[in-house]
Design a protein around this motif. Structure first.
Motif, PDB file in Angstrom:
ATOM      1  N   VAL A 157      -5.222   0.583  -1.325  1.00 23.49           N
ATOM      2  CA  VAL A 157      -4.732   1.802  -1.186  1.00 23.49           C
ATOM      3  C   VAL A 157      -5.996   2.512  -0.487  1.00 23.49           C
ATOM      4  O   VAL A 157      -7.233   2.096  -0.493  1.00 23.49           O
ATOM      5  N   SER A 158      -6.081   3.895   0.234  1.00 16.99           N
ATOM      6  CA  SER A 158      -6.998   4.454   0.725  1.00 16.99           C
ATOM      7  C   SER A 158      -7.980   4.956  -0.236  1.00 16.99           C
ATOM      8  O   SER A 158      -7.882   5.145  -1.379  1.00 16.99           O
ATOM      9  N   VAL A 161      -6.965   8.273  -1.800  1.00 17.64           N
ATOM     10  CA  VAL A 161      -5.998   7.966  -2.967  1.00 17.64           C
ATOM     11  C   VAL A 161      -6.917   7.626  -4.096  1.00 17.64           C
ATOM     12  O   VAL A 161      -6.871   7.961  -5.332  1.00 17.64           O
ATOM     13  N   ALA A 162      -7.778   6.553  -3.689  1.00 17.35           N
ATOM     14  CA  ALA A 162      -8.883   6.303  -4.793  1.00 17.35           C
ATOM     15  C   ALA A 162      -9.789   7.357  -5.438  1.00 17.35           C
ATOM     16  O   ALA A 162      -9.978   7.290  -6.620  1.00 17.35           O
ATOM     17  N   TRP A 201       2.820   1.917  -3.320  1.00 13.17           N
ATOM     18  CA  TRP A 201       1.934   2.379  -4.464  1.00 13.17           C
ATOM     19  C   TRP A 201       1.278   3.894  -4.102  1.00 13.17           C
ATOM     20  O   TRP A 201       1.293   4.686  -5.259  1.00 13.17           O
ATOM     21  N   GLU A 202       0.832   4.074  -2.819  1.00 10.88           N
ATOM     22  CA  GLU A 202       0.515   5.572  -2.528  1.00 10.88           C
ATOM     23  C   GLU A 202       1.647   6.661  -2.993  1.00 10.88           C
ATOM     24  O   GLU A 202       1.230   7.477  -3.347  1.00 10.88           O
ATOM     25  N   LYS A 222       0.950  -1.273  -0.036  1.00 11.28           N
ATOM     26  CA  LYS A 222       0.034  -0.117   0.015  1.00 11.28           C
ATOM     27  C   LYS A 222       0.731   1.265  -0.045  1.00 11.28           C
ATOM     28  O   LYS A 222       0.715   2.321  -0.772  1.00 11.28           O
ATOM     29  N   ILE A 236       1.575   6.574  -7.267  1.00 14.80           N
ATOM     30  CA  ILE A 236       0.436   6.897  -7.870  1.00 14.80           C
ATOM     31  C   ILE A 236       0.366   8.430  -8.430  1.00 14.80           C
ATOM     32  O   ILE A 236       0.127   8.754  -9.564  1.00 14.80           O
ATOM     33  N   PHE A 258      -4.111  -1.558  -7.192  1.00 13.35           N
ATOM     34  CA  PHE A 258      -4.399  -0.600  -6.278  1.00 13.35           C
ATOM     35  C   PHE A 258      -5.325  -1.372  -5.066  1.00 13.35           C
ATOM     36  O   PHE A 258      -5.205  -1.044  -3.928  1.00 13.35           O
ATOM     37  N   ASP A 259      -6.373  -1.890  -5.705  1.00 13.79           N
ATOM     38  CA  ASP A 259      -7.436  -2.614  -4.664  1.00 13.79           C
ATOM     39  C   ASP A 259      -6.852  -3.540  -3.711  1.00 13.79           C
ATOM     40  O   ASP A 259      -7.250  -3.400  -2.589  1.00 13.79           O
TER      41      ASP A 259
END
Length: 69
Positions: free
Chosen positions: A30-31, A34-35, A6-7, A3, A10, A25-26
């Motif tokens: 990720v939070s 962020v999504a 990725w964050e 996580k 991104i 991402f899922d």
């Protein structure tokens, strides 16, 4: 990648990379914030037009996303 990794990357990713990695991402969790930022970029008409992505790329991203936030 996890996580945090990725964050961290991104914000610097292009639209095609974002679309191709939605499932990753899922799976990484990720939070929601962020999504939401990813969603905002992928639904911005100026960004979409500038990306020159073919419609089937958008359909494939939608089809292969494991969760629909």
């Amino acid at each position: 990648m996890d996580k945090a990794a990725w964050e961290a990357i991104i914000p610097s990713m292009g639209v095609m990379a974002l679309a191709r990695n939605l499932r990753n991402f899922d799976e990484a969790g990720v939070s929601d914030e962020v999504a939401a930022r990813i969603c905002a970029r992928l639904t911005d008409s100026a960004v979409v037009n500038a990306s020159c992505m073919f419609p089937f790329r958008w359909w494939a991203a939608y089809k292969h996303a494991s969760f629909l936030r």
